[in-house]
Motif scaffolding. Sequence first.
Motif, short mmCIF file in Angstrom:
data_model
loop_
_atom_site.label_atom_id
_atom_site.label_comp_id
_atom_site.label_asym_id
_atom_site.label_seq_id
_atom_site.Cartn_x
_atom_site.Cartn_y
_atom_site.Cartn_z
N TYR A 178 40.67 60.15 42.16
CA TYR A 178 40.13 59.58 42.19
C TYR A 178 39.49 58.26 43.41
CZ TYR A 178 42.02 60.55 37.35
OH TYR A 178 42.24 61.93 36.47
N LEU A 179 39.66 58.84 44.03
CA LEU A 179 39.25 57.51 45.55
C LEU A 179 37.86 58.31 45.74
CD1 LEU A 179 42.82 57.48 47.57
CD2 LEU A 179 42.33 56.48 46.19
N PRO A 180 37.02 57.31 46.67
CA PRO A 180 35.60 58.30 47.21
C PRO A 180 35.74 58.97 48.74
CG PRO A 180 36.29 55.57 47.35
CD PRO A 180 37.58 56.38 46.50
N GLU A 181 34.78 59.40 48.72
CA GLU A 181 35.37 60.20 50.04
C GLU A 181 34.20 59.30 50.94
OE1 GLU A 181 32.39 63.66 51.03
OE2 GLU A 181 33.64 65.15 49.01
N SER A 182 35.66 59.16 51.79
CA SER A 182 35.60 58.33 52.99
C SER A 182 36.57 58.73 54.28
CB SER A 182 36.16 56.92 52.08
OG SER A 182 36.05 55.23 53.37
N PRO A 183 35.75 58.50 55.54
CA PRO A 183 36.88 57.97 56.23
C PRO A 183 37.73 56.99 56.39
CG PRO A 183 35.19 56.39 57.40
CD PRO A 183 34.69 57.61 55.70
N PRO A 184 39.66 56.89 57.05
CA PRO A 184 40.86 56.58 57.14
C PRO A 184 40.03 55.09 56.83
CG PRO A 184 41.31 58.20 57.88
CD PRO A 184 39.50 58.57 58.13
N LEU A 185 41.75 54.70 56.15
CA LEU A 185 41.09 52.59 56.22
C LEU A 185 41.14 52.22 57.41
CD1 LEU A 185 40.02 52.23 52.53
CD2 LEU A 185 37.92 52.60 54.42
N TYR A 186 42.18 52.35 57.15
CA TYR A 186 43.61 52.55 58.45
C TYR A 186 44.12 53.31 59.23
CZ TYR A 186 44.00 48.03 55.05
OH TYR A 186 44.50 47.00 54.44
N PRO A 187 44.21 52.70 60.89
CA PRO A 187 44.67 53.98 61.17
C PRO A 187 45.65 54.37 61.51
CG PRO A 187 44.14 51.20 63.23
CD PRO A 187 43.99 51.29 61.13
#
Length: 311
Positions: A178-187
Amino acid sequence: MSLFREVPSDFRAGFACFVGRPNTGKSTLTNALVGTKVAITSNKPQTTRHTIRGVVHRDNHQLIVVDTPGLHRPRTLLGSRLNDLVASTLAEVDVIGFCLPANEKIGPGDRYIAEQLEMIARKTPVVAIVTKTDTVPKGQVVEALTAVNELGDFAEVVPVSAVDGFQVDTVDQVLAKYLPESPPLYPDGDITDEPESVLIAELVREAALEGIREELPHSLAVQVEEMIQREDRPEDKPLVDVHVNLYVERDSQKAIIIGRKGARLKQIGSQARQGIEALLGTPVFLSLHVKVAKDWQRDPKALGRLGFDFS
């Protein structure tokens, strides 16, 4: 050099929030998903008082789990503010995990939360998570799953045991859908965004909660006053001085924390120091002071000073 690794084009990243009554296994499940301890756990209700973010790194997704205080009928200003904190968190996440323990019958508190989530579910999917399955026979797990299915129209229902690892990966995979397509938000490597001072205060409070009376957990607040590197130490033998205040509401509670001839406070310090040294990666001199802040849970100014002003 970038702190973020290369990821596939269909990588997903986003936030999941665990919600439920107090003591339903939310913090334990958060720690199991992250793979290390980021949220303190206790069998005392209302252990969690902050939204703790734990970062789960996987090859095809990054799940940021937000562990919230348990929703409850508030009796103090602190309780009301914690409920408000949960409500504001629910409005900002991509998926919600509603935790219900397999070893307890569904009660009024669960039904109240289910009603609140029913309105939210129109725009945010709600996954029911039946926790603590290791504590009951398989037949009782089936009964719990049936009861949860009848409680509401959830996107999915998943049984799990964070203690023995049963279906922890399944919970991760279900929430990640259920998460959106996105690059990582945390390193890569980040497991939480909580300041060290908050984590240290929580480790001290966890140690203090062990083996004490039922009424005291609600009345105990912990705050790091100072954390400084000891000067004039060899580079290969650093030492960090950590000064922590423990606040209670009455003199009788102060006596409980300190214990006979200071034995209880010494035990708290010894246990907490181990966790703090593991967190900081360096030896620590831990100084604990117990203070009385009368009725701080009901005093807006005291709540603000102790970090519970969430506005």
